[in-house]
Design a protein around this motif. Structure first.
Motif, PDB file in Angstrom:
ATOM      1  N   ASP A   1     -17.742  -2.080 -11.010  1.00  0.00           N
ATOM      2  CA  ASP A   1     -18.701  -2.392  -9.952  1.00  0.00           C
ATOM      3  C   ASP A   1     -17.995  -2.580  -8.618  1.00  0.00           C
ATOM      4  N   GLN A   2     -16.743  -3.026  -8.669  1.00  0.00           N
ATOM      5  CA  GLN A   2     -15.948  -3.174  -7.456  1.00  0.00           C
ATOM      6  C   GLN A   2     -14.525  -2.729  -7.747  1.00  0.00           C
ATOM      7  N   MET A   3     -13.916  -2.075  -6.785  1.00  0.00           N
ATOM      8  CA  MET A   3     -12.528  -1.658  -6.924  1.00  0.00           C
ATOM      9  C   MET A   3     -11.913  -1.566  -5.540  1.00  0.00           C
ATOM     10  N   LYS A   4     -10.666  -1.962  -5.426  1.00  0.00           N
ATOM     11  CA  LYS A   4      -9.916  -1.814  -4.189  1.00  0.00           C
ATOM     12  C   LYS A   4      -8.480  -1.454  -4.540  1.00  0.00           C
ATOM     13  N   VAL A   5      -7.969  -0.424  -3.888  1.00  0.00           N
ATOM     14  CA  VAL A   5      -6.638   0.103  -4.209  1.00  0.00           C
ATOM     15  C   VAL A   5      -5.852   0.353  -2.934  1.00  0.00           C
ATOM     16  N   ALA A   6      -4.571  -0.007  -2.958  1.00  0.00           N
ATOM     17  CA  ALA A   6      -3.600   0.426  -1.956  1.00  0.00           C
ATOM     18  C   ALA A   6      -2.363   0.893  -2.717  1.00  0.00           C
ATOM     19  N   ALA A   7      -1.797   2.037  -2.340  1.00  0.00           N
ATOM     20  CA  ALA A   7      -0.670   2.580  -3.101  1.00  0.00           C
ATOM     21  C   ALA A   7       0.083   3.594  -2.256  1.00  0.00           C
ATOM     22  N   PHE A   8       1.349   3.855  -2.664  1.00  0.00           N
ATOM     23  CA  PHE A   8       2.100   4.948  -2.039  1.00  0.00           C
ATOM     24  C   PHE A   8       3.161   5.443  -2.993  1.00  0.00           C
ATOM     25  N   LEU A   9       3.671   6.654  -2.714  1.00  0.00           N
ATOM     26  CA  LEU A   9       4.729   7.267  -3.509  1.00  0.00           C
ATOM     27  C   LEU A   9       5.652   8.017  -2.571  1.00  0.00           C
ATOM     28  N   ASP A  10       6.951   7.674  -2.588  1.00  0.00           N
ATOM     29  CA  ASP A  10       7.962   8.319  -1.753  1.00  0.00           C
ATOM     30  C   ASP A  10       8.877   9.185  -2.608  1.00  0.00           C
ATOM     31  N   LYS A  11       9.468  10.205  -1.975  1.00  0.00           N
ATOM     32  CA  LYS A  11      10.442  11.053  -2.646  1.00  0.00           C
ATOM     33  C   LYS A  11      11.671  11.173  -1.768  1.00  0.00           C
ATOM     34  N   ALA A  12      12.842  10.981  -2.377  1.00  0.00           N
ATOM     35  CA  ALA A  12      14.100  11.045  -1.628  1.00  0.00           C
ATOM     36  C   ALA A  12      14.247  12.398  -0.950  1.00  0.00           C
ATOM     37  N   GLY A  13      14.605  12.373   0.334  1.00  0.00           N
ATOM     38  CA  GLY A  13      14.822  13.587   1.088  1.00  0.00           C
ATOM     39  C   GLY A  13      13.561  14.232   1.608  1.00  0.00           C
ATOM     40  N   VAL A  14      12.404  13.731   1.198  1.00  0.00           N
ATOM     41  CA  VAL A  14      11.126  14.307   1.612  1.00  0.00           C
ATOM     42  C   VAL A  14      10.314  13.302   2.413  1.00  0.00           C
ATOM     43  N   GLY A  15      10.315  12.061   1.962  1.00  0.00           N
ATOM     44  CA  GLY A  15       9.500  11.035   2.594  1.00  0.00           C
ATOM     45  C   GLY A  15       8.290  10.709   1.747  1.00  0.00           C
ATOM     46  N   ARG A  16       7.234  10.273   2.356  1.00  0.00           N
ATOM     47  CA  ARG A  16       6.045   9.831   1.632  1.00  0.00           C
ATOM     48  C   ARG A  16       5.227  11.028   1.158  1.00  0.00           C
ATOM     49  N   LEU A  17       5.095  11.163  -0.167  1.00  0.00           N
ATOM     50  CA  LEU A  17       4.298  12.238  -0.729  1.00  0.00           C
ATOM     51  C   LEU A  17       2.809  11.946  -0.606  1.00  0.00           C
ATOM     52  N   ILE A  18       2.429  10.717  -0.934  1.00  0.00           N
ATOM     53  CA  ILE A  18       1.025  10.355  -0.893  1.00  0.00           C
ATOM     54  C   ILE A  18       0.893   8.876  -0.578  1.00  0.00           C
ATOM     55  N   GLU A  19      -0.114   8.538   0.202  1.00  0.00           N
ATOM     56  CA  GLU A  19      -0.382   7.144   0.507  1.00  0.00           C
ATOM     57  C   GLU A  19      -1.884   6.904   0.459  1.00  0.00           C
ATOM     58  N   VAL A  20      -2.270   5.986  -0.422  1.00  0.00           N
ATOM     59  CA  VAL A  20      -3.645   5.512  -0.458  1.00  0.00           C
ATOM     60  C   VAL A  20      -3.660   4.244   0.385  1.00  0.00           C
ATOM     61  N   LYS A  21      -3.976   4.407   1.671  1.00  0.00           N
ATOM     62  CA  LYS A  21      -3.973   3.244   2.548  1.00  0.00           C
ATOM     63  C   LYS A  21      -5.077   2.272   2.168  1.00  0.00           C
ATOM     64  N   ASN A  22      -6.174   2.838   1.711  1.00  0.00           N
ATOM     65  CA  ASN A  22      -7.292   2.010   1.267  1.00  0.00           C
ATOM     66  C   ASN A  22      -8.233   2.876   0.452  1.00  0.00           C
ATOM     67  N   LEU A  23      -8.714   2.339  -0.651  1.00  0.00           N
ATOM     68  CA  LEU A  23      -9.736   2.985  -1.451  1.00  0.00           C
ATOM     69  C   LEU A  23     -10.624   1.887  -2.007  1.00  0.00           C
ATOM     70  N   GLU A  24     -11.894   1.895  -1.630  1.00  0.00           N
ATOM     71  CA  GLU A  24     -12.815   0.837  -2.037  1.00  0.00           C
ATOM     72  C   GLU A  24     -14.087   1.431  -2.615  1.00  0.00           C
ATOM     73  N   TRP A  25     -14.642   0.693  -3.559  1.00  0.00           N
ATOM     74  CA  TRP A  25     -15.906   1.062  -4.191  1.00  0.00           C
ATOM     75  C   TRP A  25     -16.642  -0.229  -4.471  1.00  0.00           C
ATOM     76  N   ASN A  26     -17.908  -0.306  -4.072  1.00  0.00           N
ATOM     77  CA  ASN A  26     -18.665  -1.531  -4.289  1.00  0.00           C
ATOM     78  C   ASN A  26     -20.115  -1.203  -4.610  1.00  0.00           C
ATOM     79  N   ILE A  27     -20.576  -1.680  -5.756  1.00  0.00           N
ATOM     80  CA  ILE A  27     -21.961  -1.485  -6.171  1.00  0.00           C
ATOM     81  C   ILE A  27     -22.669  -2.823  -6.088  1.00  0.00           C
TER      82      ILE A  27
END
Length: 383
Positions: free
Chosen positions: A222-248
């Motif tokens: 019914d509710q979810m909130k996520v913040a996440a990131f993944l870095d790779k050496a020599g490349v930098g940040r592959l993906i960043e979930v700055k914010n992800l929210e869901w609310n019913i």
């Protein structure tokens, strides 16, 4: 991401969980939607700008799955994890099911209850052996092929980030006989030489089960909130979930801000969608759909060269077959605007949406179907 920003209309509606068959015609409260103004973009300008984004998005989507799949292997990890689940990416499923092949097996099973695996495994001694000690978390340490010390932590109750939150026992709607332990506050990371290269902070509220007393339904929170990131050496940040929210609640709201890189390109997507209506619960109490009466949406997507701002209000919904009526909407880029109004559907059943959605450009109008055929090589089908 193919077929450019116009099909973000469909994405926004599906994210907001429209009912399967409900059609209503109640105008939403308030005046005109954000954006708007006189159309100043030509069809060719719109097509050129969107193709720039499409090319970037295509390169990222071709590159990123392989990067995620090979990430831990490249670190020489004794763990095989679904990083989409670990990072809480949309559509990736429960993070508690992320451990596919790891010390401890990922889960422990007791009769009809599947519990989260807990323990600390030190695999830095070599010889493919790991030494286990007790822990309330899931922790694995190992050495990379370069001799660096790496570790993975899944803190099931989030105690490393402050006040802990207890796990819950629940079931999936397909069967209420098998129970699974699930975190309500999950903090995780991957470190290499004590530098954090991946991070996750995910909080979740599951609905109470109507089928099993004192348990939860785990299909969709019914509710979810996520913040996440993944870095790779020599490349930098592959993906960043700055914010992800869901609310019913009395309305259904979803927000997100995600940046992804791959194939030498960077794309970003943000959205804020609010849908009013009646929430429909399935037999065991989990969210099934919303019988929508109105929707407001703001979205932005782009690469390092172009950014598109999308806004609209919608007042009619049907999902099978698709039917979404937009009272007014706009797409803005490079200081220019294209507008749209009407119904997004496929009444003529030629597999191209939009013959009833009017697009307004500088100097004239078209419909979405015609625009996609002329500027994006969309091909009609016969059925």
């Amino acid at each position: 991401m193919k077929r450019n920003f116009w099909l973000a209309l469909v994405m926004a509606a599906l994210l907001a969980g429209c009912g399967d068959s409900n059609v209503v015609e109640n105008p939403p409260p308030g005046g005109n939607p954000p954006g708007g103004g006189s159309a100043t973009a030509s069809p060719a300008e719109s097509a050129g700008a969107s193709k720039s984004f499409d090319e970037s998005a295509s390169k990222v989507m071709q590159s990123l799955p392989g990067e995620l799949a090979g990430y831990l292997h490249n670190l020489n990890a004794p763990v095989n994890i679904d990083l989409g689940r670990l990072l809480g990416l949309p559509g990736s499923g429960a993070a508690s099911a992320a451990l596919a092949d790891a010390p401890g097996g990922g889960v422990s099973v007791q009769a009809t209850e599947t519990r989260l695996t807990r323990g600390s495994w030190d695999c830095t001694g070599g010889n493919n052996s790991c030494v286990r000690t007790d822990s309330d978390d899931y922790l694995v340490r190992w050495r990379t092929a370069q001799g660096q010390t790496a570790e993975l932590l899944l803190d099931w109750n989030g105690s490393t980030g402050g006040t802990p939150s207890p796990t819950v026992m629940g079931h999936y709607s397909a069967s209420n006989e098998a129970l699974f332990e699930a975190p309500t506050k999950l903090i995780g990371y991957i470190k290499v030489n004590n530098v954090v290269v991946a991070s996750l902070n995910r909080s979740t509220v599951f609905p109470d089960s109507r089928c099993v007393t004192g348990r939860k339904v785990l299909d969709m929170p019914d509710q979810m909130k996520v913040a996440a990131f993944l870095d790779k050496a020599g490349v930098g940040r592959l993906i960043e979930v700055k914010n992800l929210e869901w609310n019913i609640g009395s309305t259904l709201t979803t927000k997100g801000d995600i940046v992804a890189r791959g194939g030498g390109e960077t794309v970003n997507l943000t959205w804020d969608v609010t849908t009013g209506g009646t929430v429909v619960r399935a037999r065991c109490g989990n969210f099934a759909s919303i019988l929508a009466t109105n929707m407001r949406a703001l979205a932005s997507l782009g690469n390092l060269k172009k950014t598109f701002a999308l806004s609209f209000e919608a007042t009619e919904f049907r999902r099978d077959p698709l039917h979404i009526a937009f009272s007014k909407g706009s797409v803005q880029f490079d200081g220019k605007t294209a507008e749209f109004r009407g119904v997004l559907d496929d009444t003529n059943r030629n597999c191209i949406l939009g013959e009833n959605l009017t697009l307004s450009f500088a100097g004239g109008q078209s419909n979405l179907e015609q625009y996609l055929i002329e500027h994006h090589a969309a091909k009609p089908c016969t059925r």
